[in-house]
Design a protein around this motif. Structure first.
Motif, mmCIF file in Angstrom:
data_model
loop_
_atom_site.group_PDB
_atom_site.id
_atom_site.type_symbol
_atom_site.label_atom_id
_atom_site.label_comp_id
_atom_site.label_asym_id
_atom_site.label_seq_id
_atom_site.Cartn_x
_atom_site.Cartn_y
_atom_site.Cartn_z
ATOM 1 N N GLU A 17 -1.962 -35.628 -7.436
ATOM 2 C CA GLU A 17 -1.111 -34.364 -7.232
ATOM 3 C C GLU A 17 0.240 -35.202 -6.965
ATOM 4 O OE1 GLU A 17 -2.628 -31.363 -5.273
ATOM 5 O OE2 GLU A 17 -3.889 -30.769 -6.804
ATOM 6 N N ILE A 18 0.098 -36.082 -5.965
ATOM 7 C CA ILE A 18 1.474 -36.461 -5.129
ATOM 8 C C ILE A 18 2.158 -37.519 -6.173
ATOM 9 C CG2 ILE A 18 2.228 -38.043 -3.257
ATOM 10 C CD1 ILE A 18 0.227 -36.673 -1.635
ATOM 11 N N ILE A 19 1.349 -38.377 -6.959
ATOM 12 C CA ILE A 19 2.080 -39.260 -7.688
ATOM 13 C C ILE A 19 2.136 -38.803 -9.409
ATOM 14 C CG2 ILE A 19 1.420 -41.299 -6.230
ATOM 15 C CD1 ILE A 19 -0.609 -42.127 -8.143
ATOM 16 N N GLU A 20 1.943 -37.563 -9.310
ATOM 17 C CA GLU A 20 2.168 -36.779 -10.667
ATOM 18 C C GLU A 20 1.488 -37.622 -11.816
ATOM 19 O OE1 GLU A 20 6.110 -34.429 -9.433
ATOM 20 O OE2 GLU A 20 6.294 -36.422 -9.409
ATOM 21 N N GLU A 33 1.390 -48.343 -7.405
ATOM 22 C CA GLU A 33 2.358 -48.766 -7.871
ATOM 23 C C GLU A 33 2.223 -48.824 -9.407
ATOM 24 O OE1 GLU A 33 3.376 -52.466 -5.950
ATOM 25 O OE2 GLU A 33 5.181 -52.886 -7.187
ATOM 26 N N GLY A 36 3.592 -45.826 -11.045
ATOM 27 C CA GLY A 36 4.786 -45.507 -10.803
ATOM 28 C C GLY A 36 5.163 -44.902 -9.527
ATOM 29 N N ASP A 38 6.216 -45.212 -5.332
ATOM 30 C CA ASP A 38 6.911 -46.045 -4.548
ATOM 31 C C ASP A 38 6.373 -45.614 -3.160
ATOM 32 O OD1 ASP A 38 7.923 -43.626 -3.621
ATOM 33 O OD2 ASP A 38 9.584 -43.903 -5.121
ATOM 34 N N SER A 39 7.213 -46.339 -2.101
ATOM 35 C CA SER A 39 6.552 -46.510 -0.615
ATOM 36 C C SER A 39 6.751 -45.121 -0.303
ATOM 37 C CB SER A 39 7.312 -47.472 0.128
ATOM 38 O OG SER A 39 8.566 -47.357 0.021
ATOM 39 N N LEU A 40 7.535 -44.283 -0.796
ATOM 40 C CA LEU A 40 7.639 -42.962 -0.202
ATOM 41 C C LEU A 40 6.686 -42.188 -0.573
ATOM 42 C CD1 LEU A 40 9.881 -41.207 1.264
ATOM 43 C CD2 LEU A 40 10.929 -40.294 -0.557
ATOM 44 N N ARG A 41 6.067 -42.164 -1.825
ATOM 45 C CA ARG A 41 4.988 -41.527 -2.024
ATOM 46 C C ARG A 41 3.707 -41.935 -1.129
ATOM 47 N NH1 ARG A 41 5.966 -38.599 -7.282
ATOM 48 N NH2 ARG A 41 8.318 -38.750 -7.206
ATOM 49 N N ILE A 43 3.758 -42.832 2.128
ATOM 50 C CA ILE A 43 3.897 -41.931 2.921
ATOM 51 C C ILE A 43 3.411 -40.431 2.972
ATOM 52 C CG2 ILE A 43 5.569 -40.900 5.009
ATOM 53 C CD1 ILE A 43 5.774 -43.770 5.544
ATOM 54 N N GLU A 44 3.843 -40.157 1.798
ATOM 55 C CA GLU A 44 3.363 -38.766 1.433
ATOM 56 C C GLU A 44 1.908 -38.464 1.298
ATOM 57 O OE1 GLU A 44 5.469 -37.450 -2.202
ATOM 58 O OE2 GLU A 44 4.795 -35.192 -1.919
ATOM 59 N N LEU B 37 9.887 -36.025 6.301
ATOM 60 C CA LEU B 37 8.408 -36.379 5.756
ATOM 61 C C LEU B 37 7.797 -37.313 6.846
ATOM 62 C CD1 LEU B 37 6.226 -36.681 3.573
ATOM 63 C CD2 LEU B 37 7.519 -38.404 2.678
ATOM 64 N N PRO B 39 4.037 -38.689 9.065
ATOM 65 C CA PRO B 39 2.825 -38.610 9.290
ATOM 66 C C PRO B 39 2.372 -37.865 10.773
ATOM 67 C CG PRO B 39 3.757 -40.572 10.143
ATOM 68 C CD PRO B 39 4.812 -39.779 9.521
ATOM 69 N N ASN B 66 8.265 -34.062 0.573
ATOM 70 C CA ASN B 66 9.042 -35.386 0.027
ATOM 71 C C ASN B 66 10.425 -34.721 -0.602
ATOM 72 O OD1 ASN B 66 10.172 -37.390 -1.504
ATOM 73 N ND2 ASN B 66 8.203 -38.284 -2.425
ATOM 74 N N LYS B 69 11.463 -35.426 -4.247
ATOM 75 C CA LYS B 69 10.803 -34.721 -5.562
ATOM 76 C C LYS B 69 11.348 -33.473 -6.206
ATOM 77 C CE LYS B 69 5.974 -35.180 -5.467
ATOM 78 N NZ LYS B 69 4.504 -35.209 -5.092
ATOM 79 N N PHE B 99 15.390 -43.352 4.299
ATOM 80 C CA PHE B 99 14.110 -44.130 3.780
ATOM 81 C C PHE B 99 14.675 -45.089 2.661
ATOM 82 C CE2 PHE B 99 10.274 -44.803 1.783
ATOM 83 C CZ PHE B 99 9.235 -44.888 2.725
ATOM 84 N N ARG B 117 11.677 -51.174 -8.749
ATOM 85 C CA ARG B 117 10.994 -50.109 -8.055
ATOM 86 C C ARG B 117 11.767 -49.860 -6.746
ATOM 87 N NH1 ARG B 117 5.489 -49.825 -9.616
ATOM 88 N NH2 ARG B 117 6.260 -48.655 -11.421
ATOM 89 N N MET B 121 14.209 -46.593 -5.757
ATOM 90 C CA MET B 121 13.849 -45.763 -4.792
ATOM 91 C C MET B 121 14.794 -45.520 -3.872
ATOM 92 S SD MET B 121 10.743 -45.691 -1.984
ATOM 93 C CE MET B 121 11.977 -46.669 -1.016
ATOM 94 N N VAL B 125 16.528 -41.986 -3.198
ATOM 95 C CA VAL B 125 16.346 -41.007 -2.054
ATOM 96 C C VAL B 125 17.514 -41.078 -1.423
ATOM 97 C CG1 VAL B 125 14.996 -41.213 0.400
ATOM 98 C CG2 VAL B 125 13.977 -41.775 -1.917
#
Lengths: 91, 263
Positions: A17-20, A33, A36, A38-41, A43-44, B37, B39, B66, B69, B99, B117, B121, B125
């Protein structure tokens, strides 16, 4: 925590769901990776795992969470006593 | 449920300048909707923030999601529309998303160069997301005559520092977007400005390799003899929000105690 089959399936659903992407695109060693992410995903994913499973994951372990297998290994190494320390209610 | 007070919408509300803006604008009587966002290690801090900003007849909503998105944008704007129903909408929107990928553009001894990538990103962002949020806030009627949009940039948009290449490019793009949005939204009475804070000790700054040297130099050259604080930035934004005028628009406004021009 110890993960059973249902929990691994839940982790896979959550990551998909998060990386769709579709769940069946995520094999045990598929790199997020390559799908698709990235590092923000990343963290999510970490924040969502913590919320869903009531664990606290140390940020230093983010680098290991690049595949489903890596995520499961990190999750198994996240003891529930850390949960109390960061003020999150365990589920 | 509607609420007649104006809303302040903050992207990146859990720490640094975003948090300071949330606190300041809440103190000035605004409802605050913040996106972040984090933890679970941030939870005690977030609980404190929620406790501090609850009550006083204002609303405070903090959402952990996030901001880059489109699905998050859609649901947040839907909720914000409901919350702001019957009131003046979003009076202030603050883009404080920090970020990005830090690293060299060309491989050196410190590690591999940034990948496509990572560059994409960072741009997405820290710069493109401003456009997407403003597009959707405007389209949904939440931004209107008198609304003010602020995007947080840095001196790094026009200077170089180790590992800062991608973020520097994102800040330069952010400033270009601010000018263009200001131009396109002028007739709708929406002001758009970039805030160029001086060196500020935020969680984002602490992640930059060699930030200690940046901090030391800023302390030496700042005419005030100290660093910029998140509160300095929040107070400058609050100051501009007190007047109904939207004539200040399209600018990069320095909030740095004169640091940029010192050497």
């Amino acid at each position: 925590m110890t993960l059973d089959e249902a929990q691994v399936a839940k982790i896979r659903t959550l990551i998909a769901e998060i990386i769709e992407v579709e769940e069946d695109q995520i094999g045990p060693q598929t790199r997020f990776e390559d799908l698709g992410a990235d590092s923000l995903r990343a963290i999510e994913i970490m924040a969502q795992l913590e919320k869903t499973f009531g664990v606290s994951i140390h940020q230093d372990r983010l680098a290991e969470m690049t595949t489903l297998q890596g995520v499961c290994t990190v999750m198994q190494g996240s003891p529930p006593e850390e949960v109390k320390a960061c003020g999150v209610t365990a589920s | 449920m509607g609420n007649p007070r104006p809303w302040c919408f903050i992207l990146g509300a859990s720490s640094g300048m975003g948090e300071a803006c949330a606190r300041q604008l809440h103190a000035e009587g605004m409802n605050v909707y913040g996106l972040h966002l984090d933890p679970s290690s941030a939870q005690p801090h977030l609980d404190q923030l929620v406790a501090d900003l609850s009550g006083d007849g204002t609303r405070f909503r903090l959402v952990n999601a996030n901001a880059a998105k489109s699905s998050v944008r859609e649901s947040v704007i839907g909720e914000l529309k409901e919350l702001a129903q019957g009131g003046p909408g979003v009076a202030v929107a603050v883009h404080s998303l920090a970020f990005g990928a830090l690293g060299p553009l060309v491989a050196d001894g410190d590690g591999p160069p940034l990948s496509a990538r990572q560059l994409e990103m960072t741009l997405n962002v820290m710069a493109n997301s401003l456009v997407y949020w403003v597009q959707d806030l405007y389209r949904s009627g939440l931004l209107g005559r008198g609304s003010k949009v602020f995007a947080l940039t840095s001196a790094g948009s026009s200077k170089v520092a180790a590992s800062y290449g991608a973020v520097s490019a994102a800040k330069a793009a952010l400033e270009a977007y601010v000018r263009q949005l200001a131009f396109e939204l002028a007739r709708s009475g929406v002001a758009v400005n970039a805030i160029r804070a001086g060196v500020t000790l935020t969680p984002a700054l602490r992640k930059i390799p060699g930030h200690e040297r940046i901090v030391q130099r800023a302390q030496e050259i700042n005419p005030h003899g100290r660093l910029t604080t998140p509160e300095d930035v929040a107070q400058a934004i609050a100051l501009m929000c007190r007047a109904p005028s939207t004539w200040i628009t399209g600018n990069v406004i320095g909030v740095d105690g004169g640091e940029y021009f010192s050497s």
